[in-house]
Scaffold this active site. Structure first.
Site, short mmCIF file in Angstrom:
data_model
loop_
_atom_site.label_atom_id
_atom_site.label_comp_id
_atom_site.label_asym_id
_atom_site.label_seq_id
_atom_site.Cartn_x
_atom_site.Cartn_y
_atom_site.Cartn_z
N ASN A 157 8.13 -5.70 -1.46
CA ASN A 157 8.07 -4.45 -0.35
C ASN A 157 6.67 -4.57 0.14
O ASN A 157 5.74 -3.84 -0.47
CB ASN A 157 8.57 -3.21 -1.06
CG ASN A 157 8.44 -2.17 -0.05
OD1 ASN A 157 8.01 -2.22 1.19
ND2 ASN A 157 9.01 -0.81 -0.56
N TYR A 166 11.49 8.60 1.10
CA TYR A 166 10.96 7.55 -0.06
C TYR A 166 11.80 8.10 -1.49
O TYR A 166 11.83 7.10 -2.09
CB TYR A 166 9.76 7.03 -0.18
CG TYR A 166 9.21 6.58 1.03
CD1 TYR A 166 9.41 5.39 1.54
CD2 TYR A 166 8.02 7.19 1.64
CE1 TYR A 166 9.16 4.97 2.72
CE2 TYR A 166 7.55 6.65 2.86
CZ TYR A 166 8.02 5.57 3.38
OH TYR A 166 7.62 4.89 4.45
N PRO A 221 0.70 -1.18 -0.02
CA PRO A 221 0.12 -0.05 0.12
C PRO A 221 0.74 1.30 -0.24
O PRO A 221 1.93 1.32 0.76
CB PRO A 221 -0.96 -0.03 1.40
CG PRO A 221 -0.14 -1.08 2.18
CD PRO A 221 0.43 -1.86 1.41
N ASN A 222 0.40 2.27 -0.88
CA ASN A 222 0.78 3.61 -0.84
C ASN A 222 2.02 3.63 -1.54
O ASN A 222 2.38 4.92 -2.05
CB ASN A 222 1.05 4.20 0.55
CG ASN A 222 -0.13 4.27 1.43
OD1 ASN A 222 -1.12 4.96 1.00
ND2 ASN A 222 -0.05 3.75 2.65
N ALA A 247 3.29 -0.91 4.64
CA ALA A 247 2.95 -1.33 6.04
C ALA A 247 2.26 -2.55 6.17
O ALA A 247 2.21 -2.87 7.49
CB ALA A 247 1.65 -0.17 6.17
N GLU A 259 13.08 -9.41 0.87
CA GLU A 259 12.08 -8.31 1.22
C GLU A 259 12.92 -7.12 1.09
O GLU A 259 14.17 -7.16 1.39
CB GLU A 259 12.10 -8.56 2.69
CG GLU A 259 11.07 -7.70 3.44
CD GLU A 259 10.96 -7.81 5.17
OE1 GLU A 259 11.22 -9.15 5.53
OE2 GLU A 259 10.58 -7.02 5.69
N ASP A 286 1.58 -16.06 5.99
CA ASP A 286 1.33 -17.43 5.71
C ASP A 286 1.22 -17.75 3.97
O ASP A 286 1.69 -18.76 3.80
CB ASP A 286 -0.23 -17.51 6.01
CG ASP A 286 -0.23 -17.76 7.64
OD1 ASP A 286 0.72 -17.87 8.23
OD2 ASP A 286 -1.40 -17.78 8.00
N HIS A 342 12.92 -2.90 1.60
CA HIS A 342 12.28 -1.56 2.05
C HIS A 342 13.23 -0.27 1.61
O HIS A 342 14.40 -0.41 1.75
CB HIS A 342 12.20 -1.37 3.87
CG HIS A 342 11.44 -2.69 4.23
ND1 HIS A 342 9.80 -2.60 4.13
CD2 HIS A 342 11.78 -3.74 4.95
CE1 HIS A 342 9.64 -3.72 4.68
NE2 HIS A 342 10.60 -4.40 5.03
N ILE A 343 12.50 0.75 1.21
CA ILE A 343 13.10 1.82 0.84
C ILE A 343 13.89 2.53 1.72
O ILE A 343 14.99 2.79 1.77
CB ILE A 343 12.40 2.69 0.08
CG1 ILE A 343 11.48 1.94 -1.10
CG2 ILE A 343 13.07 3.96 -0.62
CD1 ILE A 343 10.36 2.53 -1.72
N SER A 344 13.39 2.74 3.01
CA SER A 344 13.71 3.33 3.96
C SER A 344 14.33 2.27 4.88
O SER A 344 14.18 1.15 5.05
CB SER A 344 12.68 4.32 4.69
OG SER A 344 11.76 3.26 5.33
N ARG A 402 5.10 10.75 -2.65
CA ARG A 402 4.98 10.40 -1.23
C ARG A 402 6.01 10.47 -0.36
O ARG A 402 7.16 10.12 -0.18
CB ARG A 402 4.45 8.90 -1.03
CG ARG A 402 4.25 8.23 0.13
CD ARG A 402 4.56 7.02 0.34
NE ARG A 402 4.17 6.25 1.48
CZ ARG A 402 4.38 5.21 2.01
NH1 ARG A 402 5.05 4.38 1.01
NH2 ARG A 402 4.04 4.70 3.29
N HIS A 456 4.40 -4.85 8.85
CA HIS A 456 4.43 -4.91 10.15
C HIS A 456 3.03 -5.60 10.65
O HIS A 456 2.95 -5.45 12.15
CB HIS A 456 4.51 -3.60 10.60
CG HIS A 456 5.70 -2.67 9.93
ND1 HIS A 456 6.64 -3.25 10.02
CD2 HIS A 456 5.54 -1.60 8.95
CE1 HIS A 456 7.56 -2.34 9.23
NE2 HIS A 456 6.78 -1.50 8.68
N ARG A 476 7.54 -0.06 13.30
CA ARG A 476 8.33 -0.51 11.81
C ARG A 476 9.36 -1.36 12.08
O ARG A 476 10.22 -2.06 11.21
CB ARG A 476 8.88 0.57 11.23
CG ARG A 476 7.65 1.44 10.70
CD ARG A 476 8.28 2.83 9.84
NE ARG A 476 7.30 3.82 9.81
CZ ARG A 476 6.21 3.95 9.13
NH1 ARG A 476 5.86 3.09 8.37
NH2 ARG A 476 5.66 4.98 9.31
N ARG A 491 13.61 4.16 12.31
CA ARG A 491 12.38 4.77 12.19
C ARG A 491 11.30 4.23 13.61
O ARG A 491 12.10 3.77 14.46
CB ARG A 491 11.54 4.58 11.05
CG ARG A 491 12.38 5.13 9.92
CD ARG A 491 11.57 4.94 8.41
NE ARG A 491 10.35 5.51 8.44
CZ ARG A 491 9.13 5.59 7.69
NH1 ARG A 491 9.45 4.64 6.67
NH2 ARG A 491 8.45 6.22 7.61
#
Ligand code: DQA
Length: 145
Positions: free
Chosen positions: A74, A23, A10-11, A77, A98, A87, A100-102, A18, A80, A111, A107
Site C-alpha cells: 500500500n 480508513y 506515508p501516514n 500517497a 497493490e 521502477d 488501498h484501504i479506501s 487518521r 500517485h 487518486r 475519491r
C-alpha cells in the site's frame, strides 16, 4: 516457506487515528497481526514495514529482491506520484499486489492514477483493512501455483 514483504507508505503509521471515516479504526499493528495470522495459515512468512520516506520503501523492495517471493504494497500517497517505486518494483521478479484501504476511484481525481498499478499483478481497493488479508490469501494462491 515462502516469504512475502508487506510494505506501507506515508501516514499509514497513523492508521486508526487518521481520518477514521475513510480508513477505519484498525491500527497498523492490528493489520500486521491479521496479515501474520492469514500468512501462517497459507504457509507464508511475512516482513511487515511502514515508512514515511520514499527511499526506505525502495530499499525494502531491493531487499525483497534478495529473499522474497512476493510483495504486497500500500504505497499510500506515493501510489500517485512515485515513478521511483514503480521502477523498483519493476526490478522485482515475484508477485506484486497493490492494496488501498479506501476506494481510490470514488475519491479525488488525483487518486485515480496509480504508477504502481502498471506493475501490480492485482489491485484491491475499497475493502477497508480487510483488503490486506484478502491480498495475503491471494498471494498464498499465487505462490502455491
Ligand atoms: C490509500 C489511498 C491513497 O490515495 C492515500 O494517499 C493513502 C491511503 C488507501 O489505502 O486508501 O494514504 O493508499
Amino acid at each position: 516457506m515462502s516469504l512475502v514483504y508487506i510494505l506501507n507508505g506515508p501516514n499509514l503509521n497513523l492508521l486508526g487515528r487518521r481520518q477514521p471515516e475513510i480508513y477505519g479504526y484498525d491500527t497498523l499493528a492490528d493489520v500486521e497481526e491479521e496479515c501474520r495470522n492469514a500468512a501462517g495459515l497459507h504457509g507464508m512468512d511475512i516482513r511487515f514495514h511502514q515508512s514515511n520516506a520514499e527511499f526506505q520503501i525502495i530499499d525494502w523492495i531491493h531487499a525483497a529482491r534478495e529473499e522474497a517471493q512476493g510483495i504486497i504494497i500500500n504505497p499510500a500517497a506515493f501510489t500517485h506520484t512515485s515513478v521511483a517505486i514503480l521502477d523498483a518494483l519493476n526490478t522485482f521478479e515475484g508477485h506484486v499486489l497493490e492494496v488501498h484501504i479506501s476506494n481510490v476511484h470514488k475519491r479525488e481525481s488525483f487518486r485515480h492514477h496509480s504508477y504502481v498499478s502498471m506493475r501490480a499483478d492485482g489491485v484491491i481497493a475499497g475493502f477497508g483493512t480487510q483488503g490486506y488479508v484478502l491480498a495475503v490469501e491471494r498471494m498464498g494462491k499465487l505462490l502455491a501455483n
